[in-house]
Design an enzyme around this catalytic site. Sequence first.
Site, PDB file in Angstrom:
ATOM      1  N   LYS A  36       1.054  -1.019  -0.441  1.00 50.62           N
ATOM      2  CA  LYS A  36      -0.384   0.354  -0.217  1.00 50.62           C
ATOM      3  C   LYS A  36       0.737   1.727   0.140  1.00 50.62           C
ATOM      4  O   LYS A  36       2.167   1.627   0.382  1.00 50.62           O
ATOM      5  CB  LYS A  36      -0.411   0.074   1.951  1.00 50.62           C
ATOM      6  CG  LYS A  36      -2.230  -0.923   1.412  1.00 50.62           C
ATOM      7  CD  LYS A  36      -2.452  -0.347   2.461  1.00 50.62           C
ATOM      8  CE  LYS A  36      -3.864  -2.010   2.713  1.00 50.62           C
ATOM      9  NZ  LYS A  36      -4.785  -1.931   2.145  1.00 50.62           N
ATOM     10  N   ARG A  45      -9.374 -11.727   2.505  1.00 53.07           N
ATOM     11  CA  ARG A  45     -10.807 -12.916   2.092  1.00 53.07           C
ATOM     12  C   ARG A  45     -10.116 -14.282   2.494  1.00 53.07           C
ATOM     13  O   ARG A  45     -11.056 -15.000   1.922  1.00 53.07           O
ATOM     14  CB  ARG A  45     -11.527 -12.258   0.838  1.00 53.07           C
ATOM     15  CG  ARG A  45     -10.437 -12.453  -0.559  1.00 53.07           C
ATOM     16  CD  ARG A  45     -11.181 -11.226  -2.072  1.00 53.07           C
ATOM     17  NE  ARG A  45     -10.550 -10.311  -1.224  1.00 53.07           N
ATOM     18  CZ  ARG A  45     -11.488  -9.132  -2.385  1.00 53.07           C
ATOM     19  NH1 ARG A  45     -11.153  -9.565  -3.718  1.00 53.07           N
ATOM     20  NH2 ARG A  45     -11.079  -7.676  -2.229  1.00 53.07           N
TER      21      ARG A  45
END
Length: 489
Positions: free
Chosen positions: A266, A340
Amino acid sequence: MTQDAAAPLAAPLAAPLAALLDPPCLATLVEAAAGAVPLICLRPQDLAPWRETQPAVRAAWVAAAGFTGKAGETCPLPGDGGTRAGVLVGLGDAPDRWALAGLPTTLPRATYALADSPATQAPGFGEAAAVAWALGAHRFTRYRTREPAAPPARLAWPAEVDRAVVVRRVTAVTLTRDLVNTPAADMGPAELAGVARLLAERHCGRVLEIVGDALLDENWPAVHAVGRASARAPRLLDLRWGEEDHPRVTLVGKGVVFDSGGLDLKPSAGMQIMKKDMGGAAHALGLAHAVMSARLPVRLRVLIPAVENAVSGDSFRPLDVLSTRKGLTVEVGNTDTEGRLVLADALAEADAEHPALLLDLATLTGAARVALGPDVPALFSRDDALAFDLLAAGEATGESLWRLPLHAGYRALLDSPVADLNSTGSGPHAGAITAALFLAEFVSPDTPWAHVDLFAWAPKARPGRPEGAAAQGLDALFTVIERRFARTG
């Protein structure tokens, strides 16, 4: 290693965690006492009738002050000899659960008590007022070396309020907030496990921890893959409580204690609040505390994959193919879709028990925030009755959820040429939906399951909701569990 974590917490860890279940803000709710300052709570439509009952001088004072009954508005009423005869408090036109939340820090320090009025006679007003008051006084002070400039004002317990319900609701929220607000350096996988153990000790439950390479031995491959790069070992937390013959209610919380994005790193701005990426786990623990405190007749299970998505020579990579607990293989489209992946293992395990209700809570996608903003969690479910119940509970509690579709036409976006599915969609659209569709692959179609994609953060301060960690939907979720599995007889 696998640990049956029923042993007491180590002293260095126990000290900061112990206060989580006894928040100091509850001390602002006190026994009624002579001399308490009346709080006269009025809606705009109540103002004119109230003024007609008052002396002309007082009615003129209120008019001159410009008090209109707007939510959160206050107007002190002068009494004889410079005393306070009371304080008018505006409630606004529509019910506002936070209308009194700003008062503990804005009113002069004293003890206040709700005065009788048409508004306070409404069912549930006293409970809502007590909850708002306590949460308005809540502050995250673990790292502050100086006391606040002024202690908060106190409220006398409203009459006929179930105090245990107020304590339960307030503690669920403050626990969730404090966990999310704690910096990642002090809220790693081991500390998150410590909180689960704290809850188990308080409520006579048990926690099983599967740590490090034992995750591979016990078939938690995706959890291990995501967390193995960190110096802090990944783990699976499995909290169980309640009678075996009660309906099974399982909560799954995303416990990514810090998300660097992995090798798909990020930008620095994107990492700024990534200590909150365990917000789903925090919500699961806060909700679990509420369920256990209320002694609901359920067999509760809480599954939390607790990992740090770090960068090292052992990081998992884009286009790696990972195994999962269910046996499905997943091609990694981006290492920043780690949430996820760990949820997939936990949902597969939860689903294998055929629970009567399965809820997963996760700070999963930026796409949900683009669609709904920071305040409204996205709700996904194949079960229309469950979705209706959750939406209705959200409206009733003032904690709105918004249902987004599990649109089957987007499932093809998760296709992979080399594995059973890819962890990311193949295009830039519908990110929250494709993430939910990914999770749906690990839950049987007939399981009553809902996925809640939440933000767990307040970008700006409002009464009762300081800037920082936010608890979202806890009352609504608890309400659905309580109503579905209420005691009979």
